[in-house]
Design an enzyme around this catalytic site. Structure first.
Site, PDB file in Angstrom:
ATOM      1  N   ARG A 241      24.420  27.760 -29.888  1.00  0.00           N
ATOM      2  CA  ARG A 241      24.000  28.550 -30.749  1.00  0.00           C
ATOM      3  C   ARG A 241      23.625  30.277 -30.290  1.00  0.00           C
ATOM      4  O   ARG A 241      23.524  30.078 -29.119  1.00  0.00           O
ATOM      5  CB  ARG A 241      22.496  27.975 -30.892  1.00  0.00           C
ATOM      6  CG  ARG A 241      22.173  26.593 -31.506  1.00  0.00           C
ATOM      7  CD  ARG A 241      22.727  26.610 -33.267  1.00  0.00           C
ATOM      8  NE  ARG A 241      22.697  25.599 -34.123  1.00  0.00           N
ATOM      9  CZ  ARG A 241      23.381  24.587 -34.372  1.00  0.00           C
ATOM     10  NH1 ARG A 241      24.510  24.739 -33.978  1.00  0.00           N
ATOM     11  NH2 ARG A 241      23.432  23.578 -34.713  1.00  0.00           N
ATOM     12  N   GLU A 270      25.473  34.137 -37.921  1.00  0.00           N
ATOM     13  CA  GLU A 270      26.414  33.830 -38.105  1.00  0.00           C
ATOM     14  C   GLU A 270      26.044  32.834 -39.654  1.00  0.00           C
ATOM     15  O   GLU A 270      25.002  32.566 -39.978  1.00  0.00           O
ATOM     16  CB  GLU A 270      27.279  32.193 -37.632  1.00  0.00           C
ATOM     17  CG  GLU A 270      27.043  31.436 -37.228  1.00  0.00           C
ATOM     18  CD  GLU A 270      27.304  29.955 -36.563  1.00  0.00           C
ATOM     19  OE1 GLU A 270      26.872  30.247 -35.460  1.00  0.00           O
ATOM     20  OE2 GLU A 270      27.161  28.868 -37.522  1.00  0.00           O
ATOM     21  N   HIS A 288      32.623  28.402 -35.260  1.00  0.00           N
ATOM     22  CA  HIS A 288      31.606  27.635 -35.412  1.00  0.00           C
ATOM     23  C   HIS A 288      32.394  26.055 -35.344  1.00  0.00           C
ATOM     24  O   HIS A 288      32.311  25.567 -36.497  1.00  0.00           O
ATOM     25  CB  HIS A 288      30.363  27.798 -36.279  1.00  0.00           C
ATOM     26  CG  HIS A 288      29.034  26.368 -35.981  1.00  0.00           C
ATOM     27  ND1 HIS A 288      27.873  26.538 -36.201  1.00  0.00           N
ATOM     28  CD2 HIS A 288      29.106  25.174 -35.712  1.00  0.00           C
ATOM     29  CE1 HIS A 288      27.595  25.880 -35.933  1.00  0.00           C
ATOM     30  NE2 HIS A 288      27.913  24.815 -34.938  1.00  0.00           N
TER      31      HIS A 288
HETATM   32  C1  8YV Z   1      27.750  21.039 -37.280  1.00  0.00           C
HETATM   33  C2  8YV Z   1      26.244  21.787 -35.135  1.00  0.00           C
HETATM   34  O1  8YV Z   1      29.101  21.552 -37.366  1.00  0.00           O
HETATM   35  O2  8YV Z   1      25.409  19.350 -35.208  1.00  0.00           O
HETATM   36  C3  8YV Z   1      26.101  20.568 -35.084  1.00  0.00           C
HETATM   37  O3  8YV Z   1      24.203  21.213 -34.727  1.00  0.00           O
HETATM   38  O4  8YV Z   1      26.566  22.801 -34.459  1.00  0.00           O
HETATM   39  C4  8YV Z   1      27.625  21.253 -35.369  1.00  0.00           C
HETATM   40  O5  8YV Z   1      28.662  21.227 -34.601  1.00  0.00           O
HETATM   41  C5  8YV Z   1      26.769  21.950 -37.770  1.00  0.00           C
HETATM   42  O6  8YV Z   1      26.235  22.488 -37.837  1.00  0.00           O
HETATM   43  C6  8YV Z   1      26.676  21.129 -39.211  1.00  0.00           C
HETATM   44  O7  8YV Z   1      25.651  21.170 -39.875  1.00  0.00           O
END
Ligand code: 8YV
Length: 324
Positions: A241, A270, A288
């Site tokens: 993150r 972001e 991301h």
């Molecule tokens: C997702 C992610 O694509 O799952 C997670 O926590 O960071 C990502 O890979 C995204 O968050 C979809 O909600």
């Protein structure tokens, strides 16, 4: 509830196979335009719903959760990270929260390795040189980057994704250091060197990979003081993150040359990332996309549906219940 089926609000446009199963098993309220709901819009859209299938970036903070209709019994997030949901506020209202662990481990570790290699080997500069027609041919000193094989990799957060990153790095004969809440058992550690205090790991990191979740403790953990403890020429990789990194400090270190480069797939705030990143040629940046493979996004959706179906259709605890 329509035709006896619980009503589920999908806050985002999810992959077609996922939406097909959602619509078959529930009275689905879809979002075909993939509109981004702010808190009040989300509360409005959830009217009459039994559950919400959300994703990272949806602002399910305490205020929004408190305002949700009384009919909401569950929030199933299409993500492993759940820092966008105030789990304590949900518990207070008796709303179950579930996430999607395990299924995105490999895809995310692949992108972490891509970020590591892209940063080390100046992939952004090379690709830009070529695509802007500035490549006049090979030269002995062109785009010399940082060697990866045999270097030391420090992993902050040795959970599923951290361990998968370590597995990949071992193929590059990297020496693995890690810091985690607890030391791993030898069969999981596979010879990696544990640092009980993550600050003590930093001087041993030619590369630092952030694989820890975003919590109040990890917020801006990679700050100026900690970056200064990294060896000169180190490379920072973040696929967890963005908020774990203090952007001003990272940008300053990339500019001063204390850090050789960074490979980043996630950003604080972001999609509005710190403007400073745009000017840095030594930042390899991705939008991301850690879990963005067809297979993984389907698996994430099916896992979110497993949780919704267990809870709403079979009155069972969701398999991936997030504990407060
Ligand atoms: C997702 C992610 O694509 O799952 C997670 O926590 O960071 C990502 O890979 C995204 O968050 C979809 O909600």
């Amino acid at each position: 509830m329509a035709n006896g089926k619980p009503r589920v609000l999908a806050t985002r446009l999810f992959p077609p196979d996922v939406e097909a199963r959602l619509s078959a098993n529930f009275d689905a309220v879809l979002n075909p335009q993939d509109r981004i709901y702010d808190g009040p819009a989300l509360v409005k859209a959830a009217a009459g719903c039994d559950a919400i299938m959300c994703a990272a970036g949806d602002g399910l903070n305490g205020e929004t959760i408190a305002a949700l209709p009384a009919s909401i019994r569950m929030i199933a997030t299409f993500s492993v990270g759940y820092e966008h949901i105030d789990v304590a506020a949900a518990a207070k209202r008796g709303i179950a929260v579930a996430n999607t662990p395990d299924v995105l481990t490999d895809a995310t570790a692949d992108i972490a390795m891509l970020c590591l290699l892209g940063a080390a080997r100046r992939a952004h500069e090379g690709a830009t040189m070529l695509r802007t027609h500035h490549w006049i041919g090979w030269s002995p000193t062109q785009l010399m980057g940082t060697h990866v094989t045999g270097k030391r990799l420090g992993i902050l957060g040795m959970g599923r994704i951290g361990q998968a990153m370590a597995d990949r790095a071992r193929a590059f004969r990297m020496q693995i250091h890690y810091s985690n809440r607890s030391k791993l058992a030898p069969d999981l550690e596979k010879g990696a060197i544990f640092h009980a205090d993550p600050d003590d790991m930093l001087p041993h990191c030619d590369f630092l990979s952030i694989n820890a979740p975003m919590t109040p403790q990890t917020r801006k953990w990679v700050n100026a003081e900690r970056i200064a403890r990294l060896p000169k020429g180190a490379i920072v990789v973040n696929t967890a993150r963005g908020g774990v990194v203090d952007d001003d400090a990272l940008i300053a270190a990339l500019k001063s040359g204390h850090l050789a480069s960074a490979g980043l797939d996630v950003f604080d705030g972001e999609p509005k990332l710190h403007q400073g990143y745009y000017d840095l040629t030594n930042a390899f940046l991705l939008p991301h996309m850690g879990s963005a493979t067809v297979e993984t996004r389907n698996a994430m959706g099916f896992k979110a549906l497993d949780n919704l179906e267990a809870f709403l259709l079979r009155k069972q605890a969701p398999p991936d219940l997030v504990k407060v």
